[in-house]
Write an enzyme that holds these catalytic residues in place. Structure first.
Site, PDB file in Angstrom:
ATOM      1  N   ASP A 164     -36.831   2.639  67.272  1.00 22.28           N
ATOM      2  CA  ASP A 164     -38.094   1.907  67.352  1.00 22.28           C
ATOM      3  C   ASP A 164     -38.668   1.372  66.034  1.00 22.28           C
ATOM      4  OD1 ASP A 164     -37.613   2.971  69.836  1.00 22.28           O
ATOM      5  OD2 ASP A 164     -39.596   3.846  70.085  1.00 22.28           O
ATOM      6  N   GLU A 394     -36.228  16.673  68.663  1.00 23.14           N
ATOM      7  CA  GLU A 394     -35.983  15.229  68.871  1.00 23.14           C
ATOM      8  C   GLU A 394     -35.156  14.651  67.715  1.00 23.14           C
ATOM      9  OE1 GLU A 394     -39.584  12.969  69.331  1.00 23.14           O
ATOM     10  OE2 GLU A 394     -38.526  11.142  69.957  1.00 23.14           O
TER      11      GLU A 394
HETATM   12  C1  2M8 Z   1     -38.477   6.745  71.624  1.00 22.54           C
HETATM   13  O1  2M8 Z   1     -39.078   5.548  72.125  1.00 22.54           O
HETATM   14  C2  2M8 Z   1     -40.234   5.531  72.970  1.00 22.54           C
HETATM   15  C3  2M8 Z   1     -40.386   4.105  73.477  1.00 22.54           C
HETATM   16  O2  2M8 Z   1     -39.260   3.774  74.230  1.00 22.54           O
HETATM   17  C4  2M8 Z   1     -41.515   5.932  72.292  1.00 22.54           C
HETATM   18  O3  2M8 Z   1     -41.541   6.234  71.094  1.00 22.54           O
HETATM   19  O4  2M8 Z   1     -42.545   5.953  72.992  1.00 22.54           O
HETATM   20  C5  2M8 Z   1     -37.132   6.317  70.988  1.00 22.54           C
HETATM   21  O5  2M8 Z   1     -36.612   7.348  70.186  1.00 22.54           O
HETATM   22  C6  2M8 Z   1     -36.145   5.913  72.073  1.00 22.54           C
HETATM   23  O6  2M8 Z   1     -34.889   5.662  71.513  1.00 22.54           O
HETATM   24  C7  2M8 Z   1     -36.019   6.998  73.133  1.00 22.54           C
HETATM   25  O7  2M8 Z   1     -35.230   6.527  74.196  1.00 22.54           O
HETATM   26  C8  2M8 Z   1     -37.392   7.436  73.677  1.00 22.54           C
HETATM   27  C9  2M8 Z   1     -37.312   8.664  74.589  1.00 22.54           C
HETATM   28  O8  2M8 Z   1     -36.597   9.708  73.953  1.00 22.54           O
HETATM   29  O9  2M8 Z   1     -38.282   7.746  72.605  1.00 22.54           O
END
Ligand code: 2M8
Length: 431
Positions: A164, A394
């Site tokens: 992101d 994470e």
């Molecule tokens: C993160 O992205 C989400 C938006 O999609 C967020 O920050 O709200 C990223 O690390 C993405 O790659 C990942 O799929 C998601 C859920 O783990 O989190």
């Protein structure tokens, strides 16, 4: 933690986050189904229950859009703990979804699930319909994200990359106008310390892009040309090509020769197009800003991911492996998401430095394919050291192994199961 404890902990997390037919990345911070999280999670789930693994990806694909797009979030249940929720996206789908996509790891995952099954009891018909659906998604990519037919697709939103707030998007994101965006309240920083998340400047632009696409009624025949953000990312394109080749092999095995041929031809063309993203000064691949036509001077891990598609002996394999080894020397807890010597590197901030086990996994896959087995072993070891030190988080500080972001994290747990099933992980850990 010994390897048995790690495995048990990983399995406990997969069960903890299991909602029956899909898995949340972690409760609280991400309470819905995410696209590439689910696909990579299926790899770990397979070791517990092959049936459950197929269900995970089937649930995702049940929410594919009529035009072929597979959304990055499926909002199965209401939950006010996440922004932006379905009321912001307003995509009008029967089960609410977001309106953008994510890295297409599905193809490579399907091939693995298929090959791991007992040949006498293979889920051929399940696999066959998933291959057709995944191919429709890939067709969508080349139709809607490469309308000029260049051979490489563009991302229209940083969230599509999965990485992101990578430094790769900084310049293009700064060009996104934010006048008139609706007021909003972030929820992520109520779950995780703000120093480990994207900035307010970035979030404003994430929301501005969402509102721009929403105003176009999520019409994918219009989004690409209208988007103020169009970045061609070598990492994303490498994942797409890698999956395309996997789908082609699967189609061949399942008897669909025409599809197999079509996909392998397109992949060959895309590999050639991806090679134009080689950045001779950085000695790795780097993004192209399609709106300005300018190369992006940013050395992130996305530029190493083409290892996924380079054949053994390709002239760039040595450069990419050299950079990866060099980063590991400087930061031994997994592969940094940004060159540790770059002035923007931040070891705590999300995709601007920390290491991620899923990216390590993709790099390991690429390194093995390119014959760089020793370096692949090193990345396995570096990944498992994060788990030994800090559990399934994470992401991790690549210099200290400190746990960052959300805890009890699903895809990290799935990757632990993957790594521990690789031939020499045990020996490496005790080395
Ligand atoms: C993160 O992205 C989400 C938006 O999609 C967020 O920050 O709200 C990223 O690390 C993405 O790659 C990942 O799929 C998601 C859920 O783990 O989190």
């Amino acid at each position: 933690m010994n390897t048995e404890d790690m495995l048990q902990e990983a399995e406990r997390i997969l069960r903890l986050n299991d909602k029956g037919h899909y898995t949340v990345p972690t409760h609280g911070l991400y309470p819905f189904q995410w696209n590439w999280d689910s696909c990579l999670t299926a790899l770990g789930q397979f070791r517990l229950s092959p049936d459950r693994a197929w269900t995970e990806v089937e649930t995702l694909m049940a929410h594919q859009w009529p035009d072929g797009m597979v959304p990055h979030i499926v909002f199965h249940e209401r939950d006010e703990g996440y922004f932006p929720g379905p009321d912001v996206w307003q995509t009008g789908r029967p089960t609410p979804t977001s309106g953008i996509t994510q890295p297409p790891v599905l193809g490579m995952v399907l091939e693995q699930l298929f090959l791991r099954e007992n040949p006498d009891h293979r889920s051929e018909s399940r696999c066959r319909s998933l291959v057709q659906a995944a191919a429709r998604w890939h067709d969508w990519f080349y139709r809607c994200r490469d309308p000029q037919g260049t051979g490489v697709v563009a991302l229209l939103h940083p969230w599509e990359s999965g990485r992101d707030n990578s430094c790769d998007w900084d310049d293009a994101l700064a060009q996104v106008p934010t006048e008139g965006i609706s007021p909003y309240q972030r929820k992520d920083i109520t779950h995780v310390d703000a120093s480990q998340r994207p900035t307010a400047f970035e979030y404003d632009r994430y929301v501005a892009l969402l509102e721009c696409f929403r105003a176009l009624k999520w019409d994918n025949t219009r989004l690409h040309d209208a988007s103020p953000f169009q970045v061609v990312d070598p990492g994303f394109n490498a994942i797409l090509i890698h999956s395309e080749l996997a789908l082609s092999r699967l189609a061949e095995r399942l008897g669909d020769k025409a599809l197999a041929h079509r996909l392998s031809e397109r992949a060959a063309r895309s590999i050639e197009a991806m090679d134009t993203l080689w950045h001779a000064d950085l000695k790795q691949y780097a993004c192209l800003n399609r709106r300005t036509g300018q190369r992006v001077n940013s050395a992130s891990v996305g530029g190493l991911l083409p290892l996924l598609v380079l054949p053994q002996g390709h002239e760039h394999v040595a450069d990419l492996s050299g950079r990866l080894a060099d980063w590991l020397d400087k930061a031994p807890f997994g592969v940094c998401s940004m060159d540790p010597l770059d002035k923007r590197f931040d070891g705590k901030r999300y995709w601007r430095g920390p290491s991620w086990l899923i990216v390590n996994f993709l790099l390991i896959t690429g390194l093995r394919q390119c014959g760089q087995t020793e370096l692949a072993h090193r990345v396995v070891q570096a990944s498992l050291q994060c788990i030994q030190k800090s559990g399934c988080s994470e992401y991790y500080h690549p210099m200290t192994g400190e746990a960052l972001g959300g805890g009890t994290f699903t895809w990290t747990a799935a990757m632990v199961i993957e790594f521990l099933s690789m031939d020499d992980s045990q020996a490496l850990l005790s080395a």
